[in-house]
Design an enzyme around this catalytic site. Structure first.
Site, short mmCIF file in Angstrom:
data_model
loop_
_atom_site.label_atom_id
_atom_site.label_comp_id
_atom_site.label_asym_id
_atom_site.label_seq_id
_atom_site.Cartn_x
_atom_site.Cartn_y
_atom_site.Cartn_z
N GLN A 17 0.64 5.18 -6.89
CA GLN A 17 1.42 3.87 -6.67
C GLN A 17 2.41 3.68 -7.84
OE1 GLN A 17 1.41 1.54 -3.86
NE2 GLN A 17 3.31 1.06 -4.93
N ASP A 42 -0.34 -8.33 -6.67
CA ASP A 42 -1.42 -7.58 -5.71
C ASP A 42 -2.23 -8.65 -5.09
OD1 ASP A 42 -2.64 -5.54 -4.29
OD2 ASP A 42 -3.36 -4.56 -6.36
N CYS A 78 2.31 -3.51 -4.17
CA CYS A 78 2.20 -2.28 -3.49
C CYS A 78 1.61 -2.31 -1.99
CB CYS A 78 1.01 -1.66 -4.39
SG CYS A 78 -0.80 -2.68 -4.33
N ARG A 120 -9.17 9.57 -2.10
CA ARG A 120 -9.19 7.94 -2.22
C ARG A 120 -10.45 7.19 -2.25
NH1 ARG A 120 -5.13 3.85 -1.25
NH2 ARG A 120 -5.76 1.91 -0.41
N HIS A 180 -4.56 3.64 -10.07
CA HIS A 180 -3.76 4.00 -8.81
C HIS A 180 -2.22 4.51 -9.20
CE1 HIS A 180 -2.65 3.99 -4.79
NE2 HIS A 180 -2.56 2.67 -4.51
N ARG A 186 6.69 5.71 -1.61
CA ARG A 186 5.35 6.47 -1.89
C ARG A 186 5.48 8.04 -1.43
NH1 ARG A 186 0.60 3.62 -2.16
NH2 ARG A 186 -0.25 5.98 -2.50
#
Length: 320
Positions: A149, A237, A276, A119, A146, A304
């Site tokens: 996700q 987001d 998310c 990440r 991403h 997730r």
């Protein structure tokens, strides 16, 4: 006739840097596997391994150059449920913070772990890790995309009885890495995306073109109400990502794109809301929507774990 031992077959190495690395059929297989495993362990303690423990003895090295809650916990729990284990590294507690090269880090971790999750900020870093690693590498987030996700998001959409082909998904706010991966998913899974952003915050044209070339309808607009009309899924987001500058100017530009009750009312009656997380309630989403009956953000967060499990199994060649 000789007594030489049989040749060992090299293990399949699949890295998951973007959704296209897997493709639509594999993503569908991931979602099906995630649904099955989630159902099979209903009511179990989170740390209890799945019956088959398909990754028993496997170790995942997790490298974090950006802060995390859901990615960190979900990958750790995913490995435990699959029978394996995970090791955490970050810049402050590893040689990464003292200038060891990405190439050397990748080569060392390849000899000490069975897979690597990264990440980070710059997408080129994870590409360099994958270039030098000889184990699967997974993108836990970069500034470009991403993908993990979005596998969780697609799982959530399907759980809430919405088919992906022909789905109308509406995005509000910043044209960021999450939106890039949504557009990539649209190309692979054949759904449409309406993108409502202020001028200057549009999505990456590369991902818009990818979706359109695959036959998806991508609508770019500065009118939030137009994007929301008769949508199946509304997504947003946080407007200000970690380390971004000019926050006040950006917040002012984003103001008309808040997902509130009036905007949700323009969507289909059974539309759902995704985010998310972490959310800044009152900025990109109102409290009424975030806490309301159409919000499935905590289903999405839990998923997730199940998405990471299926991604890991794909990387090891066990599904798809």
């Amino acid at each position: 006739m000789t007594n030489e031992p049989p040749l060992e077959v090299a293990p399949l190495i699949r890295s998951f840097l973007d959704l296209s690395d897997a493709g639509g059929h594999a993503i569908a297989a991931m979602i099906n596997d995630a649904q099955d495993r989630k159902m099979a362990r209903r009511g179990w303690p989170m740390g209890k391994p799945d019956i088959d423990q398909p990754l028993a003895g496997r170790v995942l090295a997790m490298v974090f150059e950006k802060s995390s809650t859901r990615t960190r916990v979900s990958f750790d729990v995913a490995m435990r449920q699959l029978g394996g284990s995970a090791i955490l590294l970050d810049a402050s507690t590893s040689q990464l913070g003292r200038g060891e090269s990405i190439a050397d880090t990748a080569r060392v971790l390849s000899r000490m772990a069975d897979a690597i999750m990264v990440r980070t900020d710059d997408h080129s870093k994870i590409e360099e890790v994958a270039h030098h690693a000889h184990v699967p590498v997974i993108n836990g987030l970069t500034d470009l995309s991403h993908p993990c996700q979005i596998v969780a998001d697609l799982l959530t959409v399907i759980e809430h009885r919405k088919a992906l082909p022909g789905l109308e998904l509406a995005w509000f706010g910043d044209g960021n890495n999450v939106l890039n991966s949504i557009l990539e998913a649209a190309a692979l899974m054949k759904f449409n995306v309406r993108v409502a952003t202020p001028q200057g915050y549009e999505p990456n044209p590369q991902f818009v073109k990818m979706a359109r070339d695959a036959g998806s309808t991508v609508t770019l607009t500065t009118d939030a109400a137009e994007a929301a009309r008769d949508a199946d899924v509304l997504v947003t987001d946080t407007w200000i990502s970690m380390g971004q500058e000019h926050a006040e100017e950006k917040l002012a530009a984003m103001e008309p794109f808040r997902v509130d009750s009036a905007l949700m009312a323009k969507a289909k009656r059974d539309a759902i809301f995704l985010h998310c997380l972490p959310a800044h309630v009152g900025d990109e989403v109102s409290a009424e929507v975030f806490e309301g009956p159409q919000s499935v953000v905590f289903d999405e967060a839990e998923n997730r774990i199940h998405a990471q499990k299926s991604i890991l199994l794909w990387c090891f060649g066990l599904i798809g």
